[in-house]
Design an enzyme around this catalytic site. Structure first.
Site, PDB file in Angstrom:
ATOM      1  N   SER A 115       0.494  21.503 -21.807  1.00 17.52           N
ATOM      2  CA  SER A 115       0.862  21.069 -23.150  1.00 17.52           C
ATOM      3  C   SER A 115      -0.280  20.300 -23.789  1.00 17.52           C
ATOM      4  O   SER A 115      -0.792  19.329 -23.229  1.00 17.52           O
ATOM      5  CB  SER A 115       2.114  20.193 -23.082  1.00 17.52           C
ATOM      6  OG  SER A 115       2.518  19.814 -24.370  1.00 17.52           O
ATOM      7  N   CYS A 138       9.195  20.478 -17.209  1.00 17.61           N
ATOM      8  CA  CYS A 138       8.575  19.353 -17.906  1.00 17.61           C
ATOM      9  C   CYS A 138       9.359  18.063 -17.662  1.00 17.61           C
ATOM     10  O   CYS A 138      10.568  18.006 -17.907  1.00 17.61           O
ATOM     11  CB  CYS A 138       8.488  19.642 -19.404  1.00 17.61           C
ATOM     12  SG  CYS A 138       7.695  18.309 -20.327  1.00 17.61           S
ATOM     13  N   LYS A 142       9.253  28.328 -14.385  1.00 17.05           N
ATOM     14  CA  LYS A 142       8.570  27.155 -13.812  1.00 17.05           C
ATOM     15  C   LYS A 142       9.621  26.097 -13.489  1.00 17.05           C
ATOM     16  O   LYS A 142      10.403  25.697 -14.357  1.00 17.05           O
ATOM     17  CB  LYS A 142       7.561  26.604 -14.828  1.00 17.05           C
ATOM     18  CG  LYS A 142       6.967  25.235 -14.488  1.00 17.05           C
ATOM     19  CD  LYS A 142       6.026  25.311 -13.294  1.00 17.05           C
ATOM     20  CE  LYS A 142       5.419  23.946 -12.972  1.00 17.05           C
ATOM     21  NZ  LYS A 142       4.473  23.475 -14.004  1.00 17.05           N
ATOM     22  N   GLY A 188       0.772  21.519  -8.003  1.00 16.64           N
ATOM     23  CA  GLY A 188       0.812  20.098  -7.683  1.00 16.64           C
ATOM     24  C   GLY A 188      -0.335  19.653  -6.806  1.00 16.64           C
ATOM     25  O   GLY A 188      -0.521  20.176  -5.702  1.00 16.64           O
ATOM     26  N   ARG A 200      -3.594  20.160 -14.250  1.00 12.90           N
ATOM     27  CA  ARG A 200      -4.523  19.089 -14.631  1.00 12.90           C
ATOM     28  C   ARG A 200      -5.917  19.285 -14.045  1.00 12.90           C
ATOM     29  O   ARG A 200      -6.918  18.886 -14.635  1.00 12.90           O
ATOM     30  CB  ARG A 200      -3.948  17.735 -14.206  1.00 12.90           C
ATOM     31  CG  ARG A 200      -2.728  17.316 -15.003  1.00 12.90           C
ATOM     32  CD  ARG A 200      -2.168  15.992 -14.492  1.00 12.90           C
ATOM     33  NE  ARG A 200      -1.601  16.124 -13.158  1.00 12.90           N
ATOM     34  CZ  ARG A 200      -1.339  15.096 -12.353  1.00 12.90           C
ATOM     35  NH1 ARG A 200      -1.628  13.866 -12.736  1.00 12.90           N
ATOM     36  NH2 ARG A 200      -0.802  15.304 -11.163  1.00 12.90           N
TER      37      ARG A 200
END
Length: 355
Positions: free
Chosen positions: A26, A110, A151, A217, A241
Site C-alpha cells: 500500500s 491488512c 492474502k 513475513g 517491505r
C-alpha cells in the site's frame, strides 16, 4: 539450495517461474516500482491494494490514472482488492479484469487499525462466512482463465478460535476455486511486531498438500527468501517491505539459488536504478506530483548507501527533479561499495512500513 531444487511457481494456468515475487504494498507498489522490480528479476508483482468502492467510482483522469496503469513489461501482474461487502468485491474484481490485470488477489491480511474499523482487510479473518462469500462471489464474477488468490494472516490472534477460523477460510477458499493463498505468518494483532512464525507456514503447507501456498513475513534478504522456501516447503514467497528501495533482492535471490551470491549494488549501480525509477514516476505522475511522491522511495533507497544517514537526510528534503538530481550528483558521484539494508523495522524518518 540451488535452482534444480526450486520448483517454478504456477498460479492457476499462469507460469510465474522463479518463486520469489513482489507483494502488494500500500502506497508503494505502483507501476514504476513494479517495472523496476521486474527488470531486476521479479517474475510477478502485485499492485498496491485498491478499495472495491474506489474502483466502482474512479474516473481515469490525470490524478487517478496511475492506479490502473499497466504496460507490456508489467505482466503477469496481480490486482489486489480490499473491501467489506461481497457484492462490491465482485464488481471491483471485474473492474480490475477490465483494466488488464492477470490475477485478482483478495486482501484479508491488512492489519491497519482504520482498515479493521471499517470491516476490511484482516477483519475478515474474524468472520469466515462473510470471507468465503466474498471469495465465492469474486471467483464467480471473474473469467475462469483469470486466477483468484487470497492474502491471509495466520489469524486475528493466537487463540484456538482464531486458528479454527483461519483454517475454515483456507479450506473454503481452495474449495471455492482459489488458485493460491499467501499467508503472512504474523497475526492481525501483531501487525509488524515480533518475529514471523515460519513453523506455522510449514504447518499450513503440510495441511494444503499439493495446493499452492506462498509465504510472507521477515523477508529482508535474498537468503531469507530461500530459507523460507527450504524451511517451510511453501511454493513461493512474496517480498513486501524488503523490496522497498531494494529491488535488487530479486536478482540476488536468483543468483544465490544458483550458488553465486551477489554483493550489494555499488553506489553507481544504485544511482542508475534510482534515476530510472524517478524517470518512470515522472512519466506517470507528471513533474509537479512526482517529486513529493518519490521522496519516500529515496529514503528507502538510501539504506543501501555506505553513508546512509547522510543520504537519507538529503532525500527527505527533496521536492523536485532538480533537488533529486542534486542528491545523486553529490552523494552518488563516487562509485563506492554498497551495503545490504537492515531488517526494515525502521528508517531515518518514516518508521515501519506496512504491506
Amino acid at each position: 539450495m540451488t535452482t534444480d531444487q526450486i520448483a517454478d511457481l504456477r498460479i492457476g494456468d499462469i507460469s510465474i517461474g522463479f518463486p520469489v515475487v513482489q507483494a502488494a504494498l500500500s502506497g508503494y507498489s505502483d507501476w514504476p516500482m513494479r517495472v523496476i522490480a521486474r527488470r531486476l528479476g521479479a517474475p510477478y508483482t502485485l499492485c498496491e491494494v485498491m478499495l472495491d468502492q474506489f474502483l466502482l467510482t474512479v474516473k481515469l483522469r490525470k490524478r487517478t490514472r496511475h492506479f490502473l496503469y499497466l504496460s507490456d513489461e508489467d505482466h503477469p501482474v496481480g490486482g489486489q482488492l480490499m473491501g467489506a461487502e461481497p457484492e462490491q468485491f465482485a464488481a471491483g474484481a471485474e473492474r480490475l479484469v477490465q483494466a488488464g490485470f492477470d490475477i485478482i488477489d483478495i486482501n484479508f491480511g491488512c492489519p491497519v487499525k482504520k482498515v479493521l474499523g471499517r470491516c476490511r482487510g484482516g477483519f475478515h479473518l474474524s468472520q469466515p462466512d462473510v470471507a468465503l462469500e466474498i471469495i465465492r462471489r469474486t471467483r464467480d464474477a471473474v473469467p475462469a482463465a483469470i486466477p483468484v488468490t487470497v492474502k491471509l494472516r495466520r489469524g486475528m490472534d493466537d487463540s484456538a478460535e482464531s486458528r479454527d477460523k483461519f483454517y475454515a477460510i483456507l479450506d473454503g477458499a481452495f474449495q471455492a476455486g482459489v488458485a493460491a493463498v499467501t499467508v503472512h505468518a504474523r497475526t492481525v494483532r501483531q501487525r509488524y511486531e515480533g518475529l514471523s512464525d515460519w513453523p506455522f507456514l510449514a504447518e499450513v503447507k503440510r495441511h494444503a498438500g499439493g495446493r499452492t501456498v506462498l509465504g510472507s513475513g521477515d523477508l529482508f534478504s535474498a537468503q531469507a527468501c530461500l530459507d523460507m522456501i527450504r524451511e517451510t516447503g511453501v511454493d513461493g514467497v512474496t517480498v513486501a517491505r524488503g523490496a522497498i528501495g531494494n529491488p535488487w533482492i530479486f536478482e540476488q535471490a536468483r543468483a544465490l539459488a544458483c550458488g553465486r551470491p551477489l554483493p550489494p549494488p555499488t553506489v553507481h549501480q544504485q544511482r542508475e536504478v534510482i534515476r530510472e525509477h524517478y524517470r518512470l514516476a515522472e512519466a506517470l505522475y507528471g513533474e509537479r506530483l512526482c517529486g513529493p511522491l518519490m521522496r519516500k522511495f529515496g529514503i528507502k533507497y538510501s539504506s543501501l548507501h555506505p553513508l546512509s544517514d547522510h543520504v537519507c537526510g538529503a532525500f527527505i528534503k527533496t521536492r523536485s527533479r532538480q533537488e533529486w538530481e542534486a542528491v545523486l550528483d553529490r552523494w552518488y558521484r563516487d562509485d563506492l561499495p554498497g551495503k545490504f539494508p537492515t531488517d526494515g523495522t525502521e528508517d531515518c524518518q518514516t518508521g515501519p512500513s506496512g504491506e
